[in-house]
Write a protein that holds these residues in place. Structure first.
Motif, mmCIF file in Angstrom:
data_model
loop_
_atom_site.group_PDB
_atom_site.id
_atom_site.type_symbol
_atom_site.label_atom_id
_atom_site.label_comp_id
_atom_site.label_asym_id
_atom_site.label_seq_id
_atom_site.Cartn_x
_atom_site.Cartn_y
_atom_site.Cartn_z
ATOM 1 N N ASN A 146 0.824 -1.208 0.000
ATOM 2 C CA ASN A 146 0.000 0.000 0.000
ATOM 3 C C ASN A 146 0.864 1.266 0.000
ATOM 4 N N ALA A 147 0.195 2.396 0.033
ATOM 5 C CA ALA A 147 0.869 3.684 -0.099
ATOM 6 C C ALA A 147 1.752 4.035 1.098
ATOM 7 N N GLY A 148 1.643 3.284 2.184
ATOM 8 C CA GLY A 148 2.470 3.558 3.348
ATOM 9 C C GLY A 148 3.748 2.748 3.395
ATOM 10 N N ALA A 149 3.960 1.861 2.418
ATOM 11 C CA ALA A 149 5.126 0.974 2.412
ATOM 12 C C ALA A 149 6.392 1.708 2.002
ATOM 13 N N GLY A 150 7.523 1.146 2.407
ATOM 14 C CA GLY A 150 8.795 1.730 2.009
ATOM 15 C C GLY A 150 8.984 1.737 0.504
ATOM 16 N N MET A 151 8.484 0.694 -0.179
ATOM 17 C CA MET A 151 8.615 0.610 -1.630
ATOM 18 C C MET A 151 7.726 1.635 -2.339
ATOM 19 N N ALA A 152 6.758 2.207 -1.638
ATOM 20 C CA ALA A 152 5.912 3.236 -2.238
ATOM 21 C C ALA A 152 6.666 4.555 -2.383
ATOM 22 N N ASP A 153 7.836 4.655 -1.769
ATOM 23 C CA ASP A 153 8.743 5.773 -2.015
ATOM 24 C C ASP A 153 9.580 5.381 -3.232
ATOM 25 N N TRP A 154 9.348 5.996 -4.346
ATOM 26 C CA TRP A 154 9.941 5.532 -5.600
ATOM 27 C C TRP A 154 11.467 5.583 -5.606
ATOM 28 N N LYS A 155 12.054 6.404 -4.769
ATOM 29 C CA LYS A 155 13.519 6.436 -4.708
ATOM 30 C C LYS A 155 14.051 5.176 -4.013
ATOM 31 N N ASN A 156 13.334 4.698 -2.990
ATOM 32 C CA ASN A 156 13.700 3.411 -2.380
ATOM 33 C C ASN A 156 13.535 2.283 -3.381
ATOM 34 N N LEU A 157 12.404 2.298 -4.108
ATOM 35 C CA LEU A 157 12.151 1.257 -5.102
ATOM 36 C C LEU A 157 13.220 1.257 -6.177
ATOM 37 N N ALA A 158 13.656 2.432 -6.604
ATOM 38 C CA ALA A 158 14.682 2.522 -7.643
ATOM 39 C C ALA A 158 15.982 1.872 -7.196
ATOM 40 N N ALA A 159 16.379 2.112 -5.950
ATOM 41 C CA ALA A 159 17.615 1.494 -5.436
ATOM 42 C C ALA A 159 17.481 -0.017 -5.390
ATOM 43 N N PHE A 160 16.308 -0.505 -4.993
ATOM 44 C CA PHE A 160 16.077 -1.949 -4.955
ATOM 45 C C PHE A 160 16.120 -2.537 -6.366
ATOM 46 N N ILE A 161 15.438 -1.909 -7.318
ATOM 47 C CA ILE A 161 15.408 -2.413 -8.690
ATOM 48 C C ILE A 161 16.814 -2.467 -9.272
ATOM 49 N N HIS A 162 17.585 -1.415 -9.058
ATOM 50 C CA HIS A 162 18.937 -1.381 -9.627
ATOM 51 C C HIS A 162 19.822 -2.484 -9.056
ATOM 52 N N GLY A 163 19.661 -2.760 -7.759
ATOM 53 C CA GLY A 163 20.533 -3.755 -7.137
ATOM 54 C C GLY A 163 20.116 -5.189 -7.380
ATOM 55 N N ALA A 164 18.833 -5.432 -7.657
ATOM 56 C CA ALA A 164 18.359 -6.813 -7.654
ATOM 57 C C ALA A 164 17.557 -7.256 -8.871
ATOM 58 N N MET A 165 17.181 -6.366 -9.759
ATOM 59 C CA MET A 165 16.302 -6.725 -10.868
ATOM 60 C C MET A 165 16.977 -6.503 -12.230
ATOM 61 N N PRO A 166 16.577 -7.320 -13.243
ATOM 62 C CA PRO A 166 15.735 -8.523 -13.185
ATOM 63 C C PRO A 166 16.342 -9.589 -12.263
ATOM 64 N N LEU A 167 15.480 -10.361 -11.648
ATOM 65 C CA LEU A 167 15.915 -11.331 -10.648
ATOM 66 C C LEU A 167 16.918 -12.316 -11.259
ATOM 67 N N GLY A 168 18.041 -12.453 -10.592
ATOM 68 C CA GLY A 168 19.076 -13.369 -11.048
ATOM 69 C C GLY A 168 20.034 -12.764 -12.045
ATOM 70 N N ASN A 169 19.682 -11.638 -12.627
ATOM 71 C CA ASN A 169 20.559 -10.997 -13.609
ATOM 72 C C ASN A 169 20.330 -9.486 -13.603
ATOM 73 N N PRO A 170 20.627 -8.822 -12.489
ATOM 74 C CA PRO A 170 20.417 -7.367 -12.430
ATOM 75 C C PRO A 170 21.333 -6.637 -13.410
ATOM 76 N N ASN A 171 20.725 -6.002 -14.389
ATOM 77 C CA ASN A 171 21.544 -5.391 -15.447
ATOM 78 C C ASN A 171 21.039 -4.019 -15.873
ATOM 79 N N LEU A 172 20.191 -3.413 -15.062
ATOM 80 C CA LEU A 172 19.642 -2.110 -15.410
ATOM 81 C C LEU A 172 20.599 -0.994 -14.994
ATOM 82 N N THR A 173 20.622 0.058 -15.765
ATOM 83 C CA THR A 173 21.403 1.224 -15.373
ATOM 84 C C THR A 173 20.656 1.954 -14.256
ATOM 85 N N PRO A 174 21.339 2.801 -13.489
ATOM 86 C CA PRO A 174 20.642 3.573 -12.461
ATOM 87 C C PRO A 174 19.491 4.402 -13.036
#
Length: 314
Positions: free
Chosen positions: A237-265
């Motif tokens: 929901n909107a109160g989650a840490g991932m609902a802060d898009w800057k937190n989500l961006a750091a998570f996506i960059h470090g871990a996604m796509p799963l098993g092969n994180p290859n996205l630029t910042p």
């Protein structure tokens, strides 16, 4: 024959008679009070039940389930089971509103270095939480995840769900030095913000990247396939840490796509901007809190402890 001659001094006999009369008076008073108590019983609420009782019932002492593990190893193992299957485990399912588990965000059981790892997290607690404006424990922090990231209800503090998860997450910090955090309830391995120009974020570009890189696991509409839902009624929901898009961006960059994180910042930034622009449940704290009597339970299996004052032994 006088009383004194029969061996009963007058003073002694008088005392005995007084004692007998007093005894009769107290006995009469006792029965009178007992009768009044019976007559008036219906005018007062019943006394609280004694001994173990079901959690959440008024006037009771909530306790852990009878089959709750007694050993630390057993509780840690139970905590891992709940962590990996939170939305379906019989103990935690009643408190989860999303189609997600703890490991949906904290990858590989919370051990993935760049997948919101929980290694070292327990060393930061108790910690000060600016959000709560109070010092909180690890159990409090886990409870927040139930209310926000899992869009559910706070499990009872001290209850089987939070005790087990607390034990498991703490086991991931075994042997690490304590680093209690006076500023934020985050551990030493928390996500670091991306060094990007946030003003250049483009949700439309992020949508195209999502369809190309993420939809195979999370669905074209973010509904979840093999991966968790990223928006909609079954997501965080909107109160989650991932609902802060800057937190989500750091998570996506470090871990996604799963098993092969290859996205630029910058790509991670744009995807996060798109995902967190999509509809999801709102967060109203009072809607995620249980009734007051369900906020905590008594975790001890000893319900009859007695202690007496004894002389201090230096």
């Amino acid at each position: 024959m006088s009383r004194k001659a029969r061996g009963f001094p007058f003073d002694t006999l008088t005392i005995l008679m007084v004692l007998i009369l007093l005894g009769l008076a107290f006995t009469s008073l006792y029965f009178a009070l007992s009768y009044m108590r019976v007559q008036l019983k219906g005018s007062f609420p019943p006394a609280p039940a004694q001994g173990p009782a079901a959690s959440g019932s008024s006037g009771s002492v909530p306790t852990l389930p009878a089959d709750f593990p007694d050993s630390l190893e057993g509780v840690v193992a139970l905590g891992k089971e709940i962590f990996m299957n939170t939305q379906n485990h019989p103990l935690s399912k009643p408190y989860v509103g999303a189609a997600m588990a703890c490991t949906s965000c904290h990858l590989n059981g919370g051990t993935e270095a760049k997948g919101l790892t929980l290694v070292g997290t327990a060393t930061a607690f108790p910690a000060y939480s600016p959000r709560e404006k109070a010092v909180i424990t690890l159990q409090n922090r886990i409870g927040d995840c139930f209310m926000r990231s899992l869009n559910g209800t706070l499990p009872p503090l001290g209850g089987p769900v939070l005790v087990a998860l607390d034990a498991y997450i703490t086991s991931l910090s075994q042997g690490l030095p304590m680093r209690m955090n006076p500023k934020s309830p985050t551990g030493p391995n928390a996500l670091k913000p991306l060094q990007v120009d946030w003003t250049q974020a483009d949700p439309k570009r992020g949508q195209a990247l999502f369809q190309a890189k993420c939809a195979v696991c999370h669905g074209q509409e973010g509904q979840g396939v093999v991966g968790p839902p990223l928006w909609g009624p079954k997501s965080y929901n909107a109160g989650a840490g991932m609902a802060d898009w800057k937190n989500l961006a750091a998570f996506i960059h470090g871990a996604m796509p799963l098993g092969n994180p290859n996205l630029t910042p910058e790509e991670a930034r744009d995807i996060a901007a798109f995902v967190d622009s999509q509809p999801r449940p709102e967060f109203v704290l009072k809607d995620h809190l249980p009734p007051a009597q369900d906020l905590g339970v008594y975790t001890s299996k000893v319900l009859d402890e007695v202690k007496k004052v004894e002389p201090v032994k230096p």
